[in-house]
Design an enzyme around this catalytic site. Sequence first.
Site, short mmCIF file in Angstrom:
data_model
loop_
_atom_site.label_atom_id
_atom_site.label_comp_id
_atom_site.label_asym_id
_atom_site.label_seq_id
_atom_site.Cartn_x
_atom_site.Cartn_y
_atom_site.Cartn_z
N ASP A 31 0.86 -1.18 0.00
CA ASP A 31 0.00 0.00 0.00
C ASP A 31 0.90 1.23 0.00
OD1 ASP A 31 -3.20 0.57 1.17
OD2 ASP A 31 -1.74 2.20 1.08
N ILE A 32 0.54 2.20 -0.85
CA ILE A 32 1.38 3.39 -1.00
C ILE A 32 1.43 4.19 0.30
CG2 ILE A 32 -0.38 5.04 -1.81
CD1 ILE A 32 1.57 5.67 -4.15
N ASN A 87 -12.54 -3.63 2.93
CA ASN A 87 -13.60 -2.63 3.09
C ASN A 87 -14.53 -2.69 1.89
OD1 ASN A 87 -12.29 -1.73 5.43
ND2 ASN A 87 -11.00 -0.32 4.26
N GLN A 94 -14.26 2.00 2.05
CA GLN A 94 -13.67 1.69 0.74
C GLN A 94 -13.47 2.99 -0.04
OE1 GLN A 94 -15.88 -1.06 -1.79
NE2 GLN A 94 -14.11 -1.35 -3.15
N HIS A 100 -9.92 -5.33 -2.99
CA HIS A 100 -8.58 -5.49 -2.41
C HIS A 100 -8.71 -5.94 -0.97
CE1 HIS A 100 -9.90 -1.32 -1.95
NE2 HIS A 100 -9.26 -1.31 -0.79
N HIS A 102 -6.60 -5.85 2.57
CA HIS A 102 -5.47 -5.26 3.28
C HIS A 102 -4.84 -6.30 4.20
CE1 HIS A 102 -6.48 -0.87 2.65
NE2 HIS A 102 -7.70 -1.36 2.51
P1 AMP Z 1 -9.62 1.31 0.85
O1 AMP Z 1 -9.70 2.65 1.55
O2 AMP Z 1 -9.93 0.13 1.68
O3 AMP Z 1 -10.39 1.34 -0.46
O4 AMP Z 1 -8.07 1.14 0.49
C1 AMP Z 1 -7.48 1.67 -0.65
C2 AMP Z 1 -6.01 1.68 -0.39
O5 AMP Z 1 -5.35 1.86 -1.63
C3 AMP Z 1 -5.54 2.84 0.52
O6 AMP Z 1 -4.96 2.27 1.70
C4 AMP Z 1 -4.53 3.58 -0.34
O7 AMP Z 1 -3.41 4.02 0.38
C5 AMP Z 1 -4.15 2.54 -1.38
N1 AMP Z 1 -3.68 3.08 -2.64
C6 AMP Z 1 -4.26 4.04 -3.39
N2 AMP Z 1 -3.53 4.26 -4.51
C7 AMP Z 1 -2.49 3.40 -4.48
C8 AMP Z 1 -1.38 3.14 -5.33
N3 AMP Z 1 -1.21 3.79 -6.48
N4 AMP Z 1 -0.49 2.19 -4.97
C9 AMP Z 1 -0.65 1.52 -3.81
N5 AMP Z 1 -1.67 1.70 -2.97
C10 AMP Z 1 -2.58 2.64 -3.28
#
Ligand code: AMP
Length: 137
Positions: A31-32, A87, A94, A100, A102
């Site tokens: 995760d970024i 989520n 979400q 995805h 986590h």
């Molecule tokens: P959610 O809030 O459960 O939908 O999680 C989405 C996740 O995606 C968040 O924790 C973000 O930090 C992660 N995210 C968004 N863009 C990227 C990206 N380009 N590379 C890696 N993780 C990302």
Amino acid sequence: MVSDCIFCKIVAGDIPASKVYEDEHFLAFLDISQVTAGHTLVIPKKHARNLLEMTPNETGELFEVVSQVAKNVGNATQPKGMNVISNMEEIAGQSVFHTHVHILPRYSQEDDLKIDFTAHEPDFDQLARLAELIAAQ
Ligand code: AMP
Ligand code: ZN
């Protein structure tokens, strides 16, 4: 491939990701925004909005990968524990609408992950009604 989906773009190689696992159908990458060190996302390559849009079979295969990647993340980062969370929809947190899961290593209760299961007194009539309703689906 959904053109405005950031995770579809990662699958296509159009934007970079720190990949930790890849096979024909699934991908895992860091995760970024590392909530904890080693925070990893596991995704199906085929776009689906979230787990509720996937078949039980697809979800089962996804969780086989989650299981393996969680063990690998744990071996690499040696946390005291871990949370595995998916989520579904905005109300549940979400923000990226491509399924995805986590994987979150936990090192301290004072880290940046807040999950609060507020305790409630059990209502056994309500439990019985809800269990019957769900079991009947
Ligand atoms: P959610 O809030 O459960 O939908 O999680 C989405 C996740 O995606 C968040 O924790 C973000 O930090 C992660 N995210 C968004 N863009 C990227 C990206 N380009 N590379 C890696 N993780 C990302
Ligand atoms: Zn997508």
